[in-house]
Design a protein around this motif. Sequence first.
Motif, PDB file in Angstrom:
ATOM      1  N   LYS A   1      -9.443 -14.170 -30.483  1.00  0.00           N
ATOM      2  CA  LYS A   1      -8.382 -15.049 -30.976  1.00  0.00           C
ATOM      3  C   LYS A   1      -8.945 -16.408 -31.390  1.00  0.00           C
ATOM      4  CE  LYS A   1      -4.562 -12.948 -28.467  1.00  0.00           C
ATOM      5  NZ  LYS A   1      -3.562 -13.102 -27.408  1.00  0.00           N
TER       6      LYS A   1
ATOM      7  N   GLN B   1     -10.667 -16.016 -34.726  1.00  0.00           N
ATOM      8  CA  GLN B   1      -9.684 -15.909 -35.800  1.00  0.00           C
ATOM      9  C   GLN B   1      -9.110 -17.275 -36.149  1.00  0.00           C
ATOM     10  OE1 GLN B   1      -6.893 -13.059 -34.287  1.00  0.00           O
ATOM     11  NE2 GLN B   1      -8.023 -11.300 -35.103  1.00  0.00           N
ATOM     12  N   GLN B   2      -8.851 -18.098 -35.138  1.00  0.00           N
ATOM     13  CA  GLN B   2      -8.336 -19.432 -35.408  1.00  0.00           C
ATOM     14  C   GLN B   2      -9.387 -20.281 -36.109  1.00  0.00           C
ATOM     15  OE1 GLN B   2      -7.073 -20.830 -31.580  1.00  0.00           O
ATOM     16  NE2 GLN B   2      -5.165 -19.641 -31.599  1.00  0.00           N
TER      17      GLN B   2
END
Length: 149
Positions: free
Chosen positions: A78, A81-82
Amino acid sequence: MEGQQSWRPRLSFRSATIMMCLLNLITALLLLQGFLSSATSRSKLSASRLNSAALRYVRESEEIRFAMRPMELIKRVKEIQQETNAKPETVKENDSRQTVAVGLSKRLKDLHSVNDATSFKALEEWRKRKMERARLRQLEKNGTLATQA
């Protein structure tokens, strides 16, 4: 004597066989009914046991799966992805990498085509030599045949 004679026509082998078959059939049906009724009562008891055992098994397996989840890896994915969504500069880096890759592929194609041309020339020369040798052998065979005749 008359009493004995009256029984004989009534009790023939054929009628005795039919009676025995009917008795066997009734016995088989009664046994089958008893077996099926006991099997269904057993299956009802075992089904409730199986249902509770199966539910317990499912719960335990879900708990184990949840415990085995790589939570740190999920968090890291995550974050990555950010980061990719936040950085537009990486697009420029990817474009430069892509142009380098395209350049390399063109160079490899050119090298491959040069190798194909030289390979083709070598193959043609080999074919010519092979044909010349075959022609000479054929002439030698014809010459030896002509001299023998």
